[in-house]
Design a protein around this motif. Structure first.
Motif, PDB file in Angstrom:
ATOM      1  N   MET A   1       1.150  -1.170  -0.025  1.00  9.51           N
ATOM      2  CA  MET A   1      -0.360   0.178   0.062  1.00  9.51           C
ATOM      3  C   MET A   1       1.272   1.590  -0.511  1.00  9.51           C
ATOM      4  O   MET A   1       1.596   1.938   0.492  1.00  9.51           O
ATOM      5  CB  MET A   1      -1.412   0.292   1.108  1.00  9.51           C
ATOM      6  CG  MET A   1      -2.045   0.933   1.255  1.00  9.51           C
ATOM      7  SD  MET A   1      -3.320   0.978   2.989  1.00  9.51           S
ATOM      8  CE  MET A   1      -4.346  -0.407   1.595  1.00  9.51           C
ATOM      9  N   LYS A   2       0.650   1.798  -1.135  1.00  4.14           N
ATOM     10  CA  LYS A   2       1.336   3.150  -1.273  1.00  4.14           C
ATOM     11  C   LYS A   2       1.084   4.559  -0.124  1.00  4.14           C
ATOM     12  O   LYS A   2      -0.372   4.933  -0.020  1.00  4.14           O
ATOM     13  CB  LYS A   2       0.974   3.933  -2.468  1.00  4.14           C
ATOM     14  CG  LYS A   2       2.054   5.005  -2.757  1.00  4.14           C
ATOM     15  CD  LYS A   2       2.167   5.096  -4.317  1.00  4.14           C
ATOM     16  CE  LYS A   2       3.250   6.421  -4.241  1.00  4.14           C
ATOM     17  NZ  LYS A   2       2.957   6.676  -5.903  1.00  4.14           N
ATOM     18  N   VAL A   3       1.590   4.912   0.801  1.00  2.00           N
ATOM     19  CA  VAL A   3       0.803   5.842   2.163  1.00  2.00           C
ATOM     20  C   VAL A   3       2.175   7.139   1.550  1.00  2.00           C
ATOM     21  O   VAL A   3       2.656   7.179   2.283  1.00  2.00           O
ATOM     22  CB  VAL A   3       0.655   5.457   3.765  1.00  2.00           C
ATOM     23  CG1 VAL A   3       0.559   6.085   4.743  1.00  2.00           C
ATOM     24  CG2 VAL A   3       0.065   3.841   3.429  1.00  2.00           C
ATOM     25  N   LEU A   4       0.639   8.220   1.844  1.00  2.00           N
ATOM     26  CA  LEU A   4       1.433   9.711   2.493  1.00  2.00           C
ATOM     27  C   LEU A   4       1.566  10.309   3.626  1.00  2.00           C
ATOM     28  O   LEU A   4       0.093  10.010   4.203  1.00  2.00           O
ATOM     29  CB  LEU A   4       0.851  10.131   1.456  1.00  2.00           C
ATOM     30  CG  LEU A   4       1.850  12.263   1.464  1.00  2.00           C
ATOM     31  CD1 LEU A   4       2.686  12.277   0.485  1.00  2.00           C
ATOM     32  CD2 LEU A   4       0.713  12.872   0.374  1.00  2.00           C
ATOM     33  N   GLY A   5       2.664  10.374   4.470  1.00  3.11           N
ATOM     34  CA  GLY A   5       2.807  10.936   5.660  1.00  3.11           C
ATOM     35  C   GLY A   5       2.502  11.903   5.671  1.00  3.11           C
ATOM     36  O   GLY A   5       2.959  13.117   4.734  1.00  3.11           O
ATOM     37  N   ALA A   6       1.860  12.908   5.894  1.00  2.00           N
ATOM     38  CA  ALA A   6       1.129  15.012   6.456  1.00  2.00           C
ATOM     39  C   ALA A   6       1.701  14.927   7.699  1.00  2.00           C
ATOM     40  O   ALA A   6       0.710  14.879   8.533  1.00  2.00           O
ATOM     41  CB  ALA A   6       0.372  14.560   5.586  1.00  2.00           C
ATOM     42  N   ILE A   7       2.473  15.955   7.555  1.00  2.00           N
ATOM     43  CA  ILE A   7       2.381  16.442   8.829  1.00  2.00           C
ATOM     44  C   ILE A   7       1.967  18.505   9.172  1.00  2.00           C
ATOM     45  O   ILE A   7       2.296  18.980   7.375  1.00  2.00           O
ATOM     46  CB  ILE A   7       4.275  16.777   9.053  1.00  2.00           C
ATOM     47  CG1 ILE A   7       5.121  15.450   9.015  1.00  2.00           C
ATOM     48  CG2 ILE A   7       4.565  17.606   9.854  1.00  2.00           C
ATOM     49  CD1 ILE A   7       6.470  15.710   9.371  1.00  2.00           C
ATOM     50  N   LEU A   8       0.852  18.071   9.540  1.00  2.00           N
ATOM     51  CA  LEU A   8      -0.259  19.210   9.372  1.00  2.00           C
ATOM     52  C   LEU A   8       0.777  20.453  10.280  1.00  2.00           C
ATOM     53  O   LEU A   8       1.034  19.952  11.754  1.00  2.00           O
ATOM     54  CB  LEU A   8      -1.558  19.353   9.797  1.00  2.00           C
ATOM     55  CG  LEU A   8      -1.996  17.921   9.290  1.00  2.00           C
ATOM     56  CD1 LEU A   8      -3.460  17.871   9.497  1.00  2.00           C
ATOM     57  CD2 LEU A   8      -1.509  18.371   7.791  1.00  2.00           C
ATOM     58  N   PHE A  86      -0.705   7.486  -4.261  1.00  2.00           N
ATOM     59  CA  PHE A  86      -1.548   6.906  -3.425  1.00  2.00           C
ATOM     60  C   PHE A  86      -2.536   6.512  -1.870  1.00  2.00           C
ATOM     61  O   PHE A  86      -3.615   6.986  -2.934  1.00  2.00           O
ATOM     62  CB  PHE A  86      -0.648   8.493  -1.935  1.00  2.00           C
ATOM     63  CG  PHE A  86       0.436   8.561  -2.110  1.00  2.00           C
ATOM     64  CD1 PHE A  86       1.701   8.552  -1.345  1.00  2.00           C
ATOM     65  CD2 PHE A  86       0.618   9.451  -2.817  1.00  2.00           C
ATOM     66  CE1 PHE A  86       2.850   8.687  -1.124  1.00  2.00           C
ATOM     67  CE2 PHE A  86       2.297   9.877  -2.810  1.00  2.00           C
ATOM     68  CZ  PHE A  86       3.686   9.769  -2.125  1.00  2.00           C
ATOM     69  N   ASP A  87      -2.528   5.618  -1.876  1.00  2.00           N
ATOM     70  CA  ASP A  87      -3.858   5.193  -1.087  1.00  2.00           C
ATOM     71  C   ASP A  87      -4.644   5.498  -0.591  1.00  2.00           C
ATOM     72  O   ASP A  87      -5.595   6.093  -0.288  1.00  2.00           O
ATOM     73  CB  ASP A  87      -3.767   3.605  -0.804  1.00  2.00           C
ATOM     74  CG  ASP A  87      -3.577   2.846  -2.391  1.00  2.00           C
ATOM     75  OD1 ASP A  87      -3.536   2.218  -2.859  1.00  2.00           O
ATOM     76  OD2 ASP A  87      -1.432   2.839  -1.550  1.00  2.00           O
ATOM     77  N   GLY A  88      -3.400   6.543   0.488  1.00  2.00           N
ATOM     78  CA  GLY A  88      -4.395   7.181   1.759  1.00  2.00           C
ATOM     79  C   GLY A  88      -3.348   8.275   2.477  1.00  2.00           C
ATOM     80  O   GLY A  88      -2.162   8.124   1.333  1.00  2.00           O
ATOM     81  N   VAL A  89      -3.453   8.453   3.595  1.00  2.00           N
ATOM     82  CA  VAL A  89      -2.587   9.145   3.949  1.00  2.00           C
ATOM     83  C   VAL A  89      -2.966   9.116   5.534  1.00  2.00           C
ATOM     84  O   VAL A  89      -4.137   9.274   6.218  1.00  2.00           O
ATOM     85  CB  VAL A  89      -3.131  10.993   3.383  1.00  2.00           C
ATOM     86  CG1 VAL A  89      -2.842  12.557   4.806  1.00  2.00           C
ATOM     87  CG2 VAL A  89      -3.115  11.795   2.509  1.00  2.00           C
ATOM     88  N   VAL A  90      -1.735   8.904   6.105  1.00  2.00           N
ATOM     89  CA  VAL A  90      -1.523   9.562   7.987  1.00  2.00           C
ATOM     90  C   VAL A  90      -1.196  10.751   8.590  1.00  2.00           C
ATOM     91  O   VAL A  90       0.086  11.510   7.527  1.00  2.00           O
ATOM     92  CB  VAL A  90      -0.624   8.338   7.877  1.00  2.00           C
ATOM     93  CG1 VAL A  90      -0.596   8.401   9.840  1.00  2.00           C
ATOM     94  CG2 VAL A  90      -1.550   6.925   7.443  1.00  2.00           C
ATOM     95  N   SER A  91      -2.182  11.092   8.781  1.00  2.00           N
ATOM     96  CA  SER A  91      -1.754  12.704   9.194  1.00  2.00           C
ATOM     97  C   SER A  91      -1.628  12.976  10.852  1.00  2.00           C
ATOM     98  O   SER A  91      -1.758  12.130  11.223  1.00  2.00           O
ATOM     99  CB  SER A  91      -2.635  13.729   8.896  1.00  2.00           C
ATOM    100  OG  SER A  91      -4.363  12.751   9.749  1.00  2.00           O
ATOM    101  N   VAL A 104       0.803   3.723  12.188  1.00  2.00           N
ATOM    102  CA  VAL A 104       0.048   3.356  10.374  1.00  2.00           C
ATOM    103  C   VAL A 104      -0.651   1.694  10.727  1.00  2.00           C
ATOM    104  O   VAL A 104      -1.789   2.459  10.041  1.00  2.00           O
ATOM    105  CB  VAL A 104       1.600   3.472   8.977  1.00  2.00           C
ATOM    106  CG1 VAL A 104       0.544   3.196   7.999  1.00  2.00           C
ATOM    107  CG2 VAL A 104       1.680   4.861   9.360  1.00  2.00           C
ATOM    108  N   ARG A 105      -0.809   1.197  11.475  1.00  2.00           N
ATOM    109  CA  ARG A 105      -0.678  -0.182  11.169  1.00  2.00           C
ATOM    110  C   ARG A 105      -1.686  -0.379  11.869  1.00  2.00           C
ATOM    111  O   ARG A 105      -3.030  -0.988  11.895  1.00  2.00           O
ATOM    112  CB  ARG A 105       0.675  -1.356  11.298  1.00  2.00           C
ATOM    113  CG  ARG A 105      -0.073  -2.481  11.557  1.00  2.00           C
ATOM    114  CD  ARG A 105       0.297  -3.509  12.148  1.00  2.00           C
ATOM    115  NE  ARG A 105       1.115  -3.055  13.312  1.00  2.00           N
ATOM    116  CZ  ARG A 105      -0.250  -3.580  14.507  1.00  2.00           C
ATOM    117  NH1 ARG A 105      -1.311  -3.354  14.493  1.00  2.00           N
ATOM    118  NH2 ARG A 105       0.098  -3.129  16.191  1.00  2.00           N
TER     119      ARG A 105
END
Length: 181
Positions: A1-8, A86-91, A104-105
């Motif tokens: 799975m392709k996940v984008l990490g986003a630092i807000l 990307f499949d989704g974002v982890v913020s 993430v898991r």
């Protein structure tokens, strides 16, 4: 799975009194710790709304307009994720320098969108939610993360490992205490 990490990182830091993303923890800015904590768990990391805080990372401007708080940054990240496969974002927030190695898991365990009950800035958001978040940001004047979570059908989850959230200088001092963080 392709996940984008986003630092807000676009908040105003009223309680902290200065740009908390740049506050030092063990000699490095908080945002650098957050980026490092994410990098082993995701395919790429971006900064949302930070104003050039980490030049080595791509930065995304709030969407659909500047000054929309965390949801504007998340909307930018979801739009970017959808546009780039990307499949989704982890913020996460720039003020969460210590994250579980399996964050993430844990967020993805239920299969759908999810956020931490105690800290809704931290969440897993499938890219397909991008158009819905764009609408929500425009239509919901409060721009509440919990409100967005409800609208998106996200699960509010708890995890065993507490995450330090640095909102005040006292929070940072507590993290700096020997044996912590």
């Amino acid at each position: 799975m392709k996940v984008l990490g986003a630092i807000l990182a676009g908040g105003q830091a009223r309680r902290f009194g200065s740009n908390k993303a740049l506050a030092l923890h063990r000699g490095e800015p908080l945002i650098a710790h957050a980026a490092r904590a994410l990098c082993d768990q995701v395919s790429a990391v971006v900064v949302c709304g930070g104003g050039g805080l980490l030049p080595e990372l791509a930065e995304l401007a709030d969407r659909p307009a500047p000054g929309l708080g965390p949801l504007g940054g998340l909307a930018a990240a979801l739009f970017h994720a959808q546009a780039h496969g990307f499949d989704g974002v982890v913020s996460v927030g720039c003020d969460t320098p210590v994250l579980p190695a399996d964050l993430v898991r844990q967020l993805q365990a239920g299969g759908g969108p999810a956020y931490l009950e105690a800290m809704p800035l931290i969440g897993w958001w499938p890219s397909a939610l991008s158009p819905a978040l764009d609408r929500f940001v425009v239509e919901d004047a409060r721009r509440s993360l919990r409100g967005w979570g409800t609208a998106a059908g996200a699960a509010a989850i708890t995890i065993a490992e507490p995450i330090a959230n640095i909102n005040t200088p006292a929070d940072l001092a507590a993290l700096e205490a020997p044996g912590v963080g």
